[in-house]
Design a protein around this motif. Sequence first.
Motif, PDB file in Angstrom:
ATOM      1  N   THR A   5       2.910 -11.763  30.016  1.00  0.00           N
ATOM      2  CA  THR A   5       3.278 -10.414  30.613  1.00  0.00           C
ATOM      3  C   THR A   5       2.234 -10.541  31.887  1.00  0.00           C
ATOM      4  OG1 THR A   5       4.091  -9.401  28.903  1.00  0.00           O
ATOM      5  CG2 THR A   5       3.308  -7.944  30.596  1.00  0.00           C
ATOM      6  N   CYS A   6       2.529 -10.723  32.891  1.00  0.00           N
ATOM      7  CA  CYS A   6       1.586 -10.565  34.351  1.00  0.00           C
ATOM      8  C   CYS A   6       1.561  -8.747  34.377  1.00  0.00           C
ATOM      9  CB  CYS A   6       2.205 -11.317  35.447  1.00  0.00           C
ATOM     10  SG  CYS A   6       1.329 -10.963  36.939  1.00  0.00           S
ATOM     11  N   PRO A   7       0.394  -8.431  34.627  1.00  0.00           N
ATOM     12  CA  PRO A   7       0.277  -7.010  34.958  1.00  0.00           C
ATOM     13  C   PRO A   7       0.840  -6.416  36.293  1.00  0.00           C
ATOM     14  CG  PRO A   7      -2.009  -8.174  34.896  1.00  0.00           C
ATOM     15  CD  PRO A   7      -1.079  -9.254  34.676  1.00  0.00           C
ATOM     16  N   VAL A   8       1.100  -7.468  36.936  1.00  0.00           N
ATOM     17  CA  VAL A   8       1.499  -7.074  38.334  1.00  0.00           C
ATOM     18  C   VAL A   8       3.240  -7.310  38.207  1.00  0.00           C
ATOM     19  CG1 VAL A   8       1.916  -7.566  40.761  1.00  0.00           C
ATOM     20  CG2 VAL A   8      -0.408  -7.708  39.765  1.00  0.00           C
ATOM     21  N   CYS A   9       3.541  -8.273  37.632  1.00  0.00           N
ATOM     22  CA  CYS A   9       5.056  -8.904  37.608  1.00  0.00           C
ATOM     23  C   CYS A   9       5.831  -8.368  36.425  1.00  0.00           C
ATOM     24  CB  CYS A   9       5.239 -10.332  38.057  1.00  0.00           C
ATOM     25  SG  CYS A   9       4.394 -10.728  39.557  1.00  0.00           S
ATOM     26  N   GLY A  10       5.162  -8.472  35.279  1.00  0.00           N
ATOM     27  CA  GLY A  10       5.891  -8.146  34.154  1.00  0.00           C
ATOM     28  C   GLY A  10       5.970  -9.442  33.273  1.00  0.00           C
ATOM     29  N   PHE A  58      -2.876 -19.294  36.548  1.00  0.00           N
ATOM     30  CA  PHE A  58      -2.513 -18.649  38.026  1.00  0.00           C
ATOM     31  C   PHE A  58      -0.927 -18.391  38.029  1.00  0.00           C
ATOM     32  CE2 PHE A  58      -1.538 -19.944  42.469  1.00  0.00           C
ATOM     33  CZ  PHE A  58      -2.236 -18.876  43.060  1.00  0.00           C
ATOM     34  N   HIS A  59      -0.509 -17.274  38.578  1.00  0.00           N
ATOM     35  CA  HIS A  59       0.816 -17.287  38.697  1.00  0.00           C
ATOM     36  C   HIS A  59       1.311 -17.265  40.062  1.00  0.00           C
ATOM     37  CE1 HIS A  59       4.282 -13.865  37.595  1.00  0.00           C
ATOM     38  NE2 HIS A  59       4.673 -15.127  37.943  1.00  0.00           N
ATOM     39  N   ARG A  60       1.533 -18.728  39.899  1.00  0.00           N
ATOM     40  CA  ARG A  60       1.907 -19.548  41.103  1.00  0.00           C
ATOM     41  C   ARG A  60       3.151 -18.942  41.852  1.00  0.00           C
ATOM     42  NH1 ARG A  60       2.567 -26.001  41.266  1.00  0.00           N
ATOM     43  NH2 ARG A  60       2.926 -26.392  43.610  1.00  0.00           N
ATOM     44  N   GLY A  62       4.719 -16.165  41.435  1.00  0.00           N
ATOM     45  CA  GLY A  62       4.901 -14.560  41.280  1.00  0.00           C
ATOM     46  C   GLY A  62       3.899 -14.073  42.233  1.00  0.00           C
ATOM     47  N   CYS A  63       3.094 -13.342  41.604  1.00  0.00           N
ATOM     48  CA  CYS A  63       2.047 -12.415  42.532  1.00  0.00           C
ATOM     49  C   CYS A  63       0.945 -13.392  43.128  1.00  0.00           C
ATOM     50  CB  CYS A  63       1.337 -11.361  41.928  1.00  0.00           C
ATOM     51  SG  CYS A  63       0.563 -11.934  40.306  1.00  0.00           S
ATOM     52  N   ARG A  64       0.694 -14.597  42.687  1.00  0.00           N
ATOM     53  CA  ARG A  64      -0.217 -15.746  43.079  1.00  0.00           C
ATOM     54  C   ARG A  64      -1.776 -15.040  42.788  1.00  0.00           C
ATOM     55  NH1 ARG A  64       1.334 -19.604  45.149  1.00  0.00           N
ATOM     56  NH2 ARG A  64      -0.566 -20.242  46.333  1.00  0.00           N
TER      57      ARG A  64
END
Length: 91
Positions: A5-10, A58-60, A62-64
């Motif tokens: 669960t990315c805090p930016v993208c979910g 690293f959210h490659r 997604g939000c990077r």
Amino acid sequence: MLSITCPVCGPRDEDEFVFGGDASAARPADPHTLDDQAWTDFLYRRDNPAGAHEELWFHRFGCRRWLRVRRDTRTHAILAAPRLAEDSGTP
Ligand SMILES: [Zn+2]
């Protein structure tokens, strides 16, 4: 497959992320002062804990942004995944 669960993208599948390594390994303040064995230990020797472990992801696709993911190595449950900038600064 992990779901992080990315805090930016979910919630996102693991495929969107790149593993960045052990987040608990602190880079030596002055690596030039280390002998070869100490440098090798920093580069290659890691603990292999059974339980909670902090990792960089690293959210490659997604939000990077970098996340400091706290994962249980026994169950692969994600316990927390804050952005790295919110925690201790960017790499
Ligand atoms: Zn993201």
